[in-house]
Design an enzyme around this catalytic site. Sequence first.
Site, PDB file in Angstrom:
ATOM      1  N   THR A  74      -8.148 -36.767   8.620  1.00 50.64           N
ATOM      2  CA  THR A  74      -9.085 -35.966   8.282  1.00 50.64           C
ATOM      3  C   THR A  74      -9.692 -35.490   9.709  1.00 50.64           C
ATOM      4  O   THR A  74     -10.564 -34.558   9.653  1.00 50.64           O
ATOM      5  CB  THR A  74     -10.072 -36.727   7.494  1.00 50.64           C
ATOM      6  OG1 THR A  74     -10.389 -37.771   7.886  1.00 50.64           O
ATOM      7  CG2 THR A  74      -9.600 -36.654   5.930  1.00 50.64           C
ATOM      8  N   HIS A  82      -3.636 -44.028   0.009  1.00 47.28           N
ATOM      9  CA  HIS A  82      -3.834 -43.532   1.223  1.00 47.28           C
ATOM     10  C   HIS A  82      -2.995 -43.887   2.324  1.00 47.28           C
ATOM     11  O   HIS A  82      -3.457 -43.864   3.628  1.00 47.28           O
ATOM     12  CB  HIS A  82      -5.556 -43.915   1.672  1.00 47.28           C
ATOM     13  CG  HIS A  82      -6.506 -43.596   0.803  1.00 47.28           C
ATOM     14  ND1 HIS A  82      -7.140 -42.273   1.079  1.00 47.28           N
ATOM     15  CD2 HIS A  82      -7.130 -43.983  -0.432  1.00 47.28           C
ATOM     16  CE1 HIS A  82      -7.841 -42.012   0.249  1.00 47.28           C
ATOM     17  NE2 HIS A  82      -7.838 -42.920  -0.568  1.00 47.28           N
ATOM     18  N   LYS A  91      -0.678 -44.607  15.080  1.00 51.51           N
ATOM     19  CA  LYS A  91      -1.376 -43.543  15.582  1.00 51.51           C
ATOM     20  C   LYS A  91      -1.086 -43.066  17.148  1.00 51.51           C
ATOM     21  O   LYS A  91      -1.151 -42.074  17.533  1.00 51.51           O
ATOM     22  CB  LYS A  91      -2.963 -43.581  15.467  1.00 51.51           C
ATOM     23  CG  LYS A  91      -3.323 -43.499  13.780  1.00 51.51           C
ATOM     24  CD  LYS A  91      -4.726 -44.095  13.708  1.00 51.51           C
ATOM     25  CE  LYS A  91      -5.257 -44.439  12.407  1.00 51.51           C
ATOM     26  NZ  LYS A  91      -5.416 -43.233  11.718  1.00 51.51           N
ATOM     27  N   LYS A 140     -10.083 -42.316  16.478  1.00 51.41           N
ATOM     28  CA  LYS A 140      -9.630 -42.630  15.203  1.00 51.41           C
ATOM     29  C   LYS A 140      -9.446 -44.203  15.448  1.00 51.41           C
ATOM     30  O   LYS A 140      -9.552 -44.741  16.283  1.00 51.41           O
ATOM     31  CB  LYS A 140      -8.204 -42.013  14.842  1.00 51.41           C
ATOM     32  CG  LYS A 140      -7.199 -41.929  15.921  1.00 51.41           C
ATOM     33  CD  LYS A 140      -6.087 -41.139  15.811  1.00 51.41           C
ATOM     34  CE  LYS A 140      -5.970 -39.722  15.688  1.00 51.41           C
ATOM     35  NZ  LYS A 140      -6.084 -38.924  14.541  1.00 51.41           N
ATOM     36  N   ARG A 141      -9.384 -44.938  14.228  1.00 45.46           N
ATOM     37  CA  ARG A 141      -9.114 -46.164  14.260  1.00 45.46           C
ATOM     38  C   ARG A 141      -7.866 -46.492  15.206  1.00 45.46           C
ATOM     39  O   ARG A 141      -7.003 -45.858  15.501  1.00 45.46           O
ATOM     40  CB  ARG A 141      -8.703 -46.769  12.868  1.00 45.46           C
ATOM     41  CG  ARG A 141      -9.917 -47.049  12.256  1.00 45.46           C
ATOM     42  CD  ARG A 141     -11.006 -48.091  12.868  1.00 45.46           C
ATOM     43  NE  ARG A 141     -10.424 -49.254  13.005  1.00 45.46           N
ATOM     44  CZ  ARG A 141     -10.515 -50.331  12.176  1.00 45.46           C
ATOM     45  NH1 ARG A 141     -10.832 -50.114  11.044  1.00 45.46           N
ATOM     46  NH2 ARG A 141     -10.114 -51.468  12.525  1.00 45.46           N
ATOM     47  N   LYS A 183     -11.535 -31.545  10.876  1.00 47.31           N
ATOM     48  CA  LYS A 183     -12.770 -31.483  11.670  1.00 47.31           C
ATOM     49  C   LYS A 183     -12.998 -30.905  12.965  1.00 47.31           C
ATOM     50  O   LYS A 183     -13.566 -29.696  13.359  1.00 47.31           O
ATOM     51  CB  LYS A 183     -13.448 -32.964  11.921  1.00 47.31           C
ATOM     52  CG  LYS A 183     -13.805 -33.463  10.510  1.00 47.31           C
ATOM     53  CD  LYS A 183     -14.258 -35.026  10.873  1.00 47.31           C
ATOM     54  CE  LYS A 183     -14.262 -35.832   9.518  1.00 47.31           C
ATOM     55  NZ  LYS A 183     -14.125 -37.147   9.648  1.00 47.31           N
TER      56      LYS A 183
HETATM   57  C1  26Q Z   1      -5.987 -53.655   2.848  1.00 47.24           C
HETATM   58  C2  26Q Z   1      -5.419 -54.906   2.715  1.00 47.24           C
HETATM   59  C3  26Q Z   1      -6.029 -55.899   3.337  1.00 47.24           C
HETATM   60  C4  26Q Z   1      -7.196 -55.494   3.936  1.00 47.24           C
HETATM   61  C5  26Q Z   1      -7.759 -54.344   4.353  1.00 47.24           C
HETATM   62  C6  26Q Z   1      -7.029 -53.478   3.855  1.00 47.24           C
HETATM   63  C7  26Q Z   1      -7.046 -52.129   4.083  1.00 47.24           C
HETATM   64  C8  26Q Z   1      -8.234 -51.705   4.706  1.00 47.24           C
HETATM   65  C9  26Q Z   1      -8.746 -50.306   5.058  1.00 47.24           C
HETATM   66  C10 26Q Z   1      -6.203 -50.791   4.097  1.00 47.24           C
HETATM   67  C11 26Q Z   1      -6.380 -49.773   4.485  1.00 47.24           C
HETATM   68  C12 26Q Z   1      -7.663 -49.487   4.993  1.00 47.24           C
HETATM   69  C13 26Q Z   1      -8.124 -47.916   5.230  1.00 47.24           C
HETATM   70  C14 26Q Z   1      -7.208 -46.972   5.269  1.00 47.24           C
HETATM   71  C15 26Q Z   1      -7.391 -45.691   5.701  1.00 47.24           C
HETATM   72  O1  26Q Z   1      -8.614 -45.295   6.361  1.00 47.24           O
HETATM   73  N1  26Q Z   1      -6.585 -44.802   5.554  1.00 47.24           N
HETATM   74  C16 26Q Z   1      -6.674 -43.392   5.824  1.00 47.24           C
HETATM   75  O2  26Q Z   1      -7.190 -42.623   4.775  1.00 47.24           O
HETATM   76  C17 26Q Z   1      -7.376 -41.303   5.292  1.00 47.24           C
HETATM   77  C18 26Q Z   1      -8.249 -40.645   3.857  1.00 47.24           C
HETATM   78  O3  26Q Z   1      -7.235 -40.390   3.041  1.00 47.24           O
HETATM   79  C19 26Q Z   1      -6.299 -40.614   5.662  1.00 47.24           C
HETATM   80  O4  26Q Z   1      -6.550 -39.370   5.999  1.00 47.24           O
HETATM   81  C20 26Q Z   1      -5.630 -41.284   6.722  1.00 47.24           C
HETATM   82  O5  26Q Z   1      -4.265 -40.639   7.091  1.00 47.24           O
HETATM   83  C21 26Q Z   1      -5.162 -42.812   6.106  1.00 47.24           C
HETATM   84  O6  26Q Z   1      -4.899 -43.562   7.334  1.00 47.24           O
END
Ligand code: 26Q
Length: 759
Positions: free
Chosen positions: A601, A314, A500, A494-495, A605
């Site tokens: 995503t 992702h 972003k 979004k986050r 929406k």
């Molecule tokens: C990794 C290592 C250590 C701690 C936390 C993490 C971590 C936590 C959450 C890494 C990534 C996330 C979340 C990622 C995320 O939400 N990615 C999004 O995924 C969506 C669904 O595929 C995409 O539409 C987005 O583009 C993408 O940013």
Amino acid sequence: MQLNEQLWQLTQERFGCAPDQCDDHQLYEALLLLTRNMAQNRPAPEGTRKLYYFSAEFLMGKLLSNNLLALGIHDQVKQLLADLGRDLGVIESMEPEPSLGNGGLGRLAACFLDSIAALGLPGDGVGLNYHYGLFRQKFAHRLQTEVPDPWIEADSWLIPTGVSFDVPFGGFDLKAVLYDIAIPGAHNPYANRLHLFDVAEPAPMPWVGIDFDKGDIAHHLTSFLYPDDSDEAGRLLRVYQQYFMVSAGAQLILAELESRGFTPDTLADHVAIQINDTHPSMVIPELIRLLTQRGLTFDDALDQVRRACAYTNHTILAEALEKWPLSFIEKVAPQLVPVIQELDRRMKQAHPDPRVAIVDSQNLVHMAHMDIHCGHSVNGVAALHTEILKSSELKPFYDIYPEKFNNKTNGVTFRRWLEACDPELAALIDQCIGDGWRRDAKKLEELLAFQEDEAVLDRLLEVKQAKKNRLCWMMWAEQGIELDPQSVFDIQVKRLHEYKRQQMNALYIISKYLDIKAGRLPERPVTILFGAKAAPAYTMAKRIIHLILCLRKLIDRDPQVRPWLRVAMVENYNVTWAERLIPACDISEQISLASKEASGTGNMKFMANGAVTLGTLDGANVEIAQLVGEENIYTFGQHSDTVIGLYKGGEPDGRSYRPLDYYHRPAVERLVDFLVSPELLAIGNPTELSMLWQDMKNKDWFMALLDVEDYIAAKDRCLHDYGDRRAWARKMLVNIAKSGYFSSDRTIEQYNQDIWKLK
Ligand code: 26Q
């Protein structure tokens, strides 16, 4: 028994009164029990294989309305309540929203569960039951603070199963207790499950902030999602969480395999495992360990696991690709170390290239590398993202295993993100093309026939206005924020992350502010809305929130600017707020630095709800642009290949991008310098603002200054075109009509055909 009789019986038993005597929360509880039982009693779908979707996050949102729809009793219950003089919307507002996810990845997992069930496929989710969620965001002195977000009440969607597994950690065992949430399928009689594992003795809520004893694993393992990873104890706790989830999940898989009458050596014939990003990657060595314990050779165990497991990537941000020190794994799950070392040895023997090593020279375990070597499929989440994985980030792997790589463009469930969040729009669509689109979103394309139908276009604008009015009312009632419903609603939710580029949107606000102060009024009033949580330890993200909140205050108290420009930031943005904001949006902000957003995503929406995208050619925006055509989207900014080129080069930081070159353009400099203007410093924290200012002009890692001028021009074009209401309504219609491709039903059909093969 009739529904009204069931409800009557429930409220009598529970509260000793008839439904019309119940308060809102009692009615909510009664409906919860009613729907929970109906869903729980549904049989699981059958198939040759069963899917287990492993994810550290499931951002489910409220479930009552969704479940009523899936069970086919939504309208009946709504009427029943109306007959009692009650409003289903009010009853739904009693439900707490579980915050078991950060953002896109967690919400995607929830949409997928909805679609898997709706397609009647056998597939369960596996995750953790975090008691206090991610965190609840509160603003204080225009800064984000975090407090626990408890969501589990005496009655909740969680069903205790009585099932538990022992998870062996280094030095101690911990019982993993299983709770289920039933996931009823829409338009069919089946239900799947979301399996959430929990510790047996969860700790009580930490009342001061989100700090807790990270060493007390036995009680705190499931307290929070991704507790702060700025310190080693936090990172270690995350590894404990991950192993707890996958060890219990793997044991569940093997127990279910056995109860279905199959032996462990046939695992891959009967089980498919999807690994949602690398957070559940330890399921691979854990399953190999358990299979060898059950008599398989290492070779056979690896073969079964490889044929069962598939990995979804992702992100292309290097810092988000998980690498854990082997010493962490030694401490958390020492029994995995020999398995990982054996996998590493075999892969190094076959592929000596150090770039594809599982364990690198610093003894870091690269979780994604393990997934790619030991799984049969690797997928990206949008066409551009998958191409970038193949050509740069994961190229050495693509050279070895081209057959494993495939794209699965993300999707969203239209049941939640159109039918439920905008029933009026859904009804308008029904009037135009019938209700077939509710089972097959591709049928929305039939709306294209109405592009010249003025009555339909006018109605579309009316429905949008009604949603804007509703949002204004809710923002006022729940957050004390006053909005102008007649203004253009431009929304970025979004986050919070630098890539972003919420900070670039802030620069737009500054440019409009300065224009208005100089007497150059915009064509029409605009409201710029934000919603975003920042990771607690991500200081730059928190500074961007600070900037936005300072701009809001500055503008709010300026009678010259306020009629033309308003800024607001929703506190504690979550799925419920998304359901209110998205239907009310005119302009959807999707402005990430090209190549950085894997898919997005939210963009899908917004599109389905008739917002027009203002975006870069990044992630799934590229596919949106192809579908709607350039008339119906506003794109701007440098392309991904240019950006990828700018990250290579001769500057000291390894790039060829020099932010100062852009900063020194007069049109840009005045915007950036406004961060440390007397007006803003009087409102905000001078240290935070000047740190942000320094970073923007000297570092600008995600190149906001590169695209900001083009962005401002594109947004102004957008605001100009908004004035031709009919032409704008046509754009809205085309966006809705073309959004069907982004149904998660389509995505799941593709996963099933290419990867899972469940039926
Ligand atoms: C990794 C290592 C250590 C701690 C936390 C993490 C971590 C936590 C959450 C890494 C990534 C996330 C979340 C990622 C995320 O939400 N990615 C999004 O995924 C969506 C669904 O595929 C995409 O539409 C987005 O583009 C993408 O940013």
